[in-house]
Write a protein that holds these residues in place. Structure first.
Motif, short mmCIF file in Angstrom:
data_model
loop_
_atom_site.label_atom_id
_atom_site.label_comp_id
_atom_site.label_asym_id
_atom_site.label_seq_id
_atom_site.Cartn_x
_atom_site.Cartn_y
_atom_site.Cartn_z
N LEU A 136 9.73 -83.76 -84.52
CA LEU A 136 8.71 -84.80 -84.36
C LEU A 136 7.59 -84.33 -83.44
N TRP A 137 7.98 -83.61 -82.38
CA TRP A 137 6.98 -83.04 -81.47
C TRP A 137 6.09 -82.07 -82.22
N ARG A 138 6.70 -81.21 -83.08
CA ARG A 138 5.92 -80.23 -83.85
C ARG A 138 5.01 -80.93 -84.85
N ALA A 139 5.47 -82.02 -85.43
CA ALA A 139 4.64 -82.78 -86.38
C ALA A 139 3.42 -83.36 -85.67
N GLU A 140 3.63 -83.90 -84.47
CA GLU A 140 2.50 -84.44 -83.70
C GLU A 140 1.53 -83.32 -83.33
N GLU A 141 2.08 -82.19 -82.94
CA GLU A 141 1.25 -81.03 -82.61
C GLU A 141 0.42 -80.60 -83.83
N ALA A 142 1.03 -80.63 -85.00
CA ALA A 142 0.33 -80.26 -86.24
C ALA A 142 -0.82 -81.22 -86.51
N LYS A 143 -0.63 -82.53 -86.24
CA LYS A 143 -1.71 -83.50 -86.43
C LYS A 143 -2.89 -83.17 -85.52
N VAL A 144 -2.60 -82.80 -84.28
CA VAL A 144 -3.66 -82.44 -83.34
C VAL A 144 -4.39 -81.19 -83.83
N GLU A 145 -3.63 -80.19 -84.27
CA GLU A 145 -4.25 -78.97 -84.81
C GLU A 145 -5.13 -79.31 -86.01
N PHE A 146 -4.64 -80.18 -86.88
CA PHE A 146 -5.37 -80.56 -88.08
C PHE A 146 -6.68 -81.26 -87.72
N SER A 151 -7.63 -76.22 -91.47
CA SER A 151 -6.29 -76.00 -92.01
C SER A 151 -5.32 -75.82 -90.86
N PHE A 152 -4.04 -76.00 -91.16
CA PHE A 152 -3.02 -75.84 -90.14
C PHE A 152 -1.70 -75.55 -90.83
N ASP A 153 -0.74 -75.08 -90.07
CA ASP A 153 0.59 -74.78 -90.59
C ASP A 153 1.59 -75.65 -89.84
N PRO A 154 2.15 -76.69 -90.48
CA PRO A 154 3.05 -77.59 -89.77
C PRO A 154 4.46 -77.04 -89.59
N ARG A 155 4.74 -75.88 -90.19
CA ARG A 155 6.09 -75.32 -90.08
C ARG A 155 6.36 -74.93 -88.63
#
Length: 170
Positions: A136-146, A151-155
C-alpha cells in the motif's frame, strides 16, 4: 491570526474543504472557525482552489481539469479561463473513492498480479498485514510519482529485506 484580525470587518479567511463535503460538514467547518474566533469565513472546494492556482501559474486561456485523490475522497473540478476571466464548469466529489481506495486497487490489480507472474511467493506472505502495508505504501508512492511525471513503474523494488513477524502469517 492575531485576535484583532479575527473579528475585523477588513479580514476575510478562505478555508478549503474537500469537494465531497456536504452541507453538514461545511456547516461544521464554519462553526469550528467561529469557535476559533474567526468572523468572516468563506469555504472553497479544494479542487476549485487548485484550478485557480493552476491558472495563476499559467495565466493563458485554458480549460483546466483538476483531480484530487485525497485520503478518503476523489474530487474533481473543471474550470475555463478566457481573457483573464474564469468560471468553474463543474466541481464535485465522491467520499467512497479516495486515495486509500485507489491504493488498494493498485495493489490488487497491478502489483499483486505482477508479483504472482514474476515470483514464486507463498500465499500466506502476500496475505500478511506487514507485506500488505508495504505494498500500500508503494502504491501511494507510485501515485505521487505519477503526479509528477508522464510515466511511472508501480512495481515494488525489492532491494531490501522485509521481515514479517510469524504472528502476521496467520
Amino acid at each position: 491570526l492575531p485576535p484583532e484580525a479575527r473579528t475585523s470587518a477588513d479580514t476575510s479567511v478562505v478555508i478549503t474543504v474537500p469537494g465531497a463535503f456536504g452541507q453538514l460538514k461545511n456547516e461544521a467547518t464554519l462553526r469550528a472557525a467561529s469557535a476559533a474566533g474567526i468572523a468572516n469565513v468563506k469555504l472553497m472546494p479544494e479542487p476549485v482552489a487548485a484550478c485557480l492556482a493552476a491558472h495563476d501559474a499559467q495565466p493563458d486561456d485554458a480549460t483546466i481539469l483538476v483531480y484530487d485523490l485525497g485520503g478518503g475522497t476523489f474530487d474533481v473540478s473543471v474550470a475555463k479561463f478566457v481573457a483573464g476571466e474564469g468560471s468553474i464548469i463543474a466541481s464535485g466529489g465522491v467520499e467512497s473513492n479516495g486515495g486509500r481506495d485507489w491504493d488498494a486497487t493498485i495493489v490488487d490489480r497491478v502489483i499483486l498480479p505482477w508479483l504472482r507472474d514474476n515470483y514464486t511467493i507463498d500465499a500466506d506472505l502476500l496475505r500478511s498485514s506487514t507485506v500488505r502495508n508495504l505494498l500500500l505504501w508503494r502504491a501511494e508512492e507510485a501515485k505521487v510519482e505519477f503526479s509528477q511525471a508522464y510515466s511511472f513503474d508501480p512495481r515494488p523494488e525489492f532491494s531490501h529485506t522485509v521481515t514479517v513477524p510469524a504472528t502476521d502469517l496467520g
